[in-house]
Scaffold this motif. Structure first.
Motif, mmCIF file in Angstrom:
data_model
loop_
_atom_site.group_PDB
_atom_site.id
_atom_site.type_symbol
_atom_site.label_atom_id
_atom_site.label_comp_id
_atom_site.label_asym_id
_atom_site.label_seq_id
_atom_site.Cartn_x
_atom_site.Cartn_y
_atom_site.Cartn_z
ATOM 1 N N GLY A 127 42.947 32.781 37.725
ATOM 2 C CA GLY A 127 44.176 32.133 38.163
ATOM 3 C C GLY A 127 45.204 32.035 37.057
ATOM 4 O O GLY A 127 46.169 31.285 37.163
ATOM 5 N N GLY A 128 44.992 32.780 35.962
ATOM 6 C CA GLY A 128 45.912 32.701 34.827
ATOM 7 C C GLY A 128 45.443 31.680 33.813
ATOM 8 O O GLY A 128 44.547 30.869 34.072
ATOM 9 N N ARG A 138 46.298 26.181 41.190
ATOM 10 C CA ARG A 138 45.758 25.037 41.932
ATOM 11 C C ARG A 138 45.144 25.448 43.264
ATOM 12 O O ARG A 138 44.033 25.044 43.600
ATOM 13 C CB ARG A 138 46.878 24.015 42.160
ATOM 14 C CG ARG A 138 46.427 22.753 42.888
ATOM 15 C CD ARG A 138 47.565 21.726 42.979
ATOM 16 N NE ARG A 138 48.676 22.242 43.746
ATOM 17 C CZ ARG A 138 48.780 22.140 45.081
ATOM 18 N NH1 ARG A 138 47.830 21.533 45.766
ATOM 19 N NH2 ARG A 138 49.833 22.618 45.716
ATOM 20 N N ARG A 139 45.849 26.290 44.026
ATOM 21 C CA ARG A 139 45.347 26.646 45.363
ATOM 22 C C ARG A 139 44.081 27.497 45.273
ATOM 23 O O ARG A 139 43.172 27.346 46.100
ATOM 24 C CB ARG A 139 46.441 27.383 46.143
ATOM 25 C CG ARG A 139 46.058 27.635 47.609
ATOM 26 C CD ARG A 139 45.861 26.326 48.366
ATOM 27 N NE ARG A 139 45.398 26.555 49.741
ATOM 28 C CZ ARG A 139 44.122 26.613 50.098
ATOM 29 N NH1 ARG A 139 43.173 26.472 49.189
ATOM 30 N NH2 ARG A 139 43.778 26.800 51.360
ATOM 31 N N ILE A 140 44.012 28.393 44.325
ATOM 32 C CA ILE A 140 42.793 29.193 44.158
ATOM 33 C C ILE A 140 41.635 28.300 43.736
ATOM 34 O O ILE A 140 40.500 28.442 44.231
ATOM 35 C CB ILE A 140 43.021 30.327 43.144
ATOM 36 C CG1 ILE A 140 43.966 31.379 43.742
ATOM 37 C CG2 ILE A 140 41.701 30.975 42.743
ATOM 38 C CD1 ILE A 140 44.294 32.526 42.799
ATOM 39 N N ILE A 148 36.702 40.625 42.580
ATOM 40 C CA ILE A 148 37.624 39.785 41.815
ATOM 41 C C ILE A 148 38.609 39.111 42.761
ATOM 42 O O ILE A 148 39.097 39.748 43.709
ATOM 43 C CB ILE A 148 38.404 40.627 40.769
ATOM 44 C CG1 ILE A 148 37.434 41.295 39.790
ATOM 45 C CG2 ILE A 148 39.415 39.764 40.009
ATOM 46 C CD1 ILE A 148 38.079 42.323 38.884
ATOM 47 N N ILE A 149 38.876 37.838 42.503
ATOM 48 C CA ILE A 149 39.990 37.134 43.149
ATOM 49 C C ILE A 149 41.041 36.894 42.077
ATOM 50 O O ILE A 149 40.723 36.383 41.001
ATOM 51 C CB ILE A 149 39.551 35.792 43.757
ATOM 52 C CG1 ILE A 149 38.581 36.021 44.918
ATOM 53 C CG2 ILE A 149 40.758 34.988 44.238
ATOM 54 C CD1 ILE A 149 37.983 34.736 45.477
ATOM 55 N N SER A 150 42.296 37.274 42.360
ATOM 56 C CA SER A 150 43.326 37.196 41.326
ATOM 57 C C SER A 150 44.693 36.904 41.930
ATOM 58 O O SER A 150 44.955 37.226 43.096
ATOM 59 C CB SER A 150 43.388 38.524 40.556
ATOM 60 O OG SER A 150 44.456 38.548 39.629
ATOM 61 N N ARG A 151 45.564 36.295 41.144
ATOM 62 C CA ARG A 151 46.983 36.284 41.442
ATOM 63 C C ARG A 151 47.503 37.717 41.383
ATOM 64 O O ARG A 151 46.783 38.642 41.002
ATOM 65 C CB ARG A 151 47.737 35.397 40.443
ATOM 66 C CG ARG A 151 47.543 33.894 40.637
ATOM 67 C CD ARG A 151 47.949 33.417 41.998
ATOM 68 N NE ARG A 151 48.265 31.980 42.042
ATOM 69 C CZ ARG A 151 48.412 31.301 43.161
ATOM 70 N NH1 ARG A 151 48.266 31.907 44.325
ATOM 71 N NH2 ARG A 151 48.710 30.007 43.135
#
Length: 365
Positions: free
Chosen positions: A198-199, A204-206, A264-267
């Motif tokens: 999330g950086g 916050r939402r992730i 992977i989950i990413s912005r």
């Protein structure tokens, strides 16, 4: 050759700063005796990050225009005039061979003055939907390096060069050794690994999504490397007590984290997207809706449209995430398809290609 002098301007966010630093580093390798100066906004993060990378920086009194009527908007004309005058003085004193802009507030006044003075100039646009600064500069600069196809609708076609975005060298040298990488994080080899990014500050939402689905991940036989960000670490570190969850404020071994990941989950910031293309793992993009002109969603859509990633916007996470994730983690062919397709979009030689274009401008200086 040793008399070349380069000014680089870009900032406000890491997505503008780190490409400029990567370009400067490559120029320095090719021209060790060259001189470098960065120009940024005086109250933004580049004033710290650039000196940490070993370069001098000058600050301009500049900011963006707010979307609603504020006092900051009322003083913007004064900031712009002050920044244009300051830019004129910097250019007159430093006498650059080429000026390079990577987006952000400060690059606008500087490149505006540089092009008026006929100093060779290049801009590098990281996003699939260009920022307003680069759109305004496009007709005046000599070359525009872009990371996505189809930007002729924003920029003069004859100035465009598709190069991709500069990527950190440690990722370019990434070896896909998942066994070594999983061992580095003390992960189990009989489980799938989800990497959540999330950086550096966190998203916050992730983070809320991951907390809500902790039991779901266990049911799916998934272990999680969760970079929650330094702003949220104290809130979520309690989950380190669980066998299948690792919570990190920040990941110092990104190459190992990428190597260990199965999904992977990413912005979807421009540099994050470019890194995902180089890494070549199945990715679920959750764009931040709180960025200028919603460019993260546009970046992610450009990848999704090539069947190279999954896009879930924040307001759809509760309804769609578990179905999308369970289908992905249970379908080997789908993961291989996404991995193969996103890898095809990578531009691993982007920094070199951008500097090649800068070298061509040196011949006109």
């Amino acid at each position: 050759m040793g008399n070349y002098r380069f000014i680089l301007s870009g900032g406000g966010t890491g997505g503008h700063i780190y490409p400029a630093i990567a370009i400067a580093n490559e120029l320095k390798e090719r021209y060790p005796d060259a001189e470098f100066l960065f120009v940024g906004a005086s109250d933004r993060m580049e004033m710290d990050k650039v000196p940490q990378a070993g370069y001098k920086i000058e600050g301009l009194w500049i900011s963006g225009i707010q979307r609603k009527l504020t006092m900051k908007n009322l003083i913007f004309p004064f900031k712009l005039i002050a920044s244009l005058l300051r830019s004129m003085k910097i250019l007159k004193t430093f006498k650059p061979s080429v000026v390079i802009g990577t987006g952000g507030f400060a690059s606008g006044p500087l490149l505006k003055v540089a092009t008026a003075k006929k100093i060779p100039s290049l801009i590098q646009e990281q996003n699939s939907f260009p920022g307003i600064t680069n759109r305004l500069l496009a007709k005046k600069v000599d070359k525009i390096c872009v990371a996505y196809e189809g930007l002729e609708r924003f920029f003069p076609k004859d100035k465009l060069k598709l190069t991709g975005n500069p990527i950190r060298k440690d990722l370019l040298e990434l070896q896909n050794n998942s066994i070594e990488a999983k061992d580095a994080f003390k992960l189990r080899h009989n489980k799938y690994t989800l990497l959540v990014l999330g950086g550096s500050l966190g998203a916050r939402r992730i983070n809320q999504l991951i907390e809500y689905n902790i039991e779901f991940f266990e049911d799916q036989n998934v272990q999680v490397i969760w970079q929650c960000g330094k702003l949220y670490y104290n809130q979520y570190k309690i989950y380190n007590k669980l066998d299948h969850i690792q919570v990190h404020a920040f990941l110092n071994q990104m190459e190992m984290a990428y190597g260990a990941a199965d999904v992977i989950i990413s912005r979807a910031g421009a540099i994050s997207v470019s890194e995902m293309c180089v890494v070549g793992k199945p990715v679920i993009f959750v764009p931040s809706p709180n960025v200028a002109e919603d460019h993260q969603t546009k970046n992610a859509k450009a990848i999704e449209e090539k069947n190279a990633a999954i896009l879930i916007i924040e307001r759809d996470l509760d309804a769609k995430f578990q179905n999308e994730f369970s289908e992905l983690i249970s379908n080997d062919n789908r993961r291989l398809e996404l991995s193969s397709n996103i890898k095809k979009l990578s531009h691993s030689n982007a920094t070199n290609e951008i500097v090649d274009e800068i070298e061509k401008l040196l011949d006109t200086a």
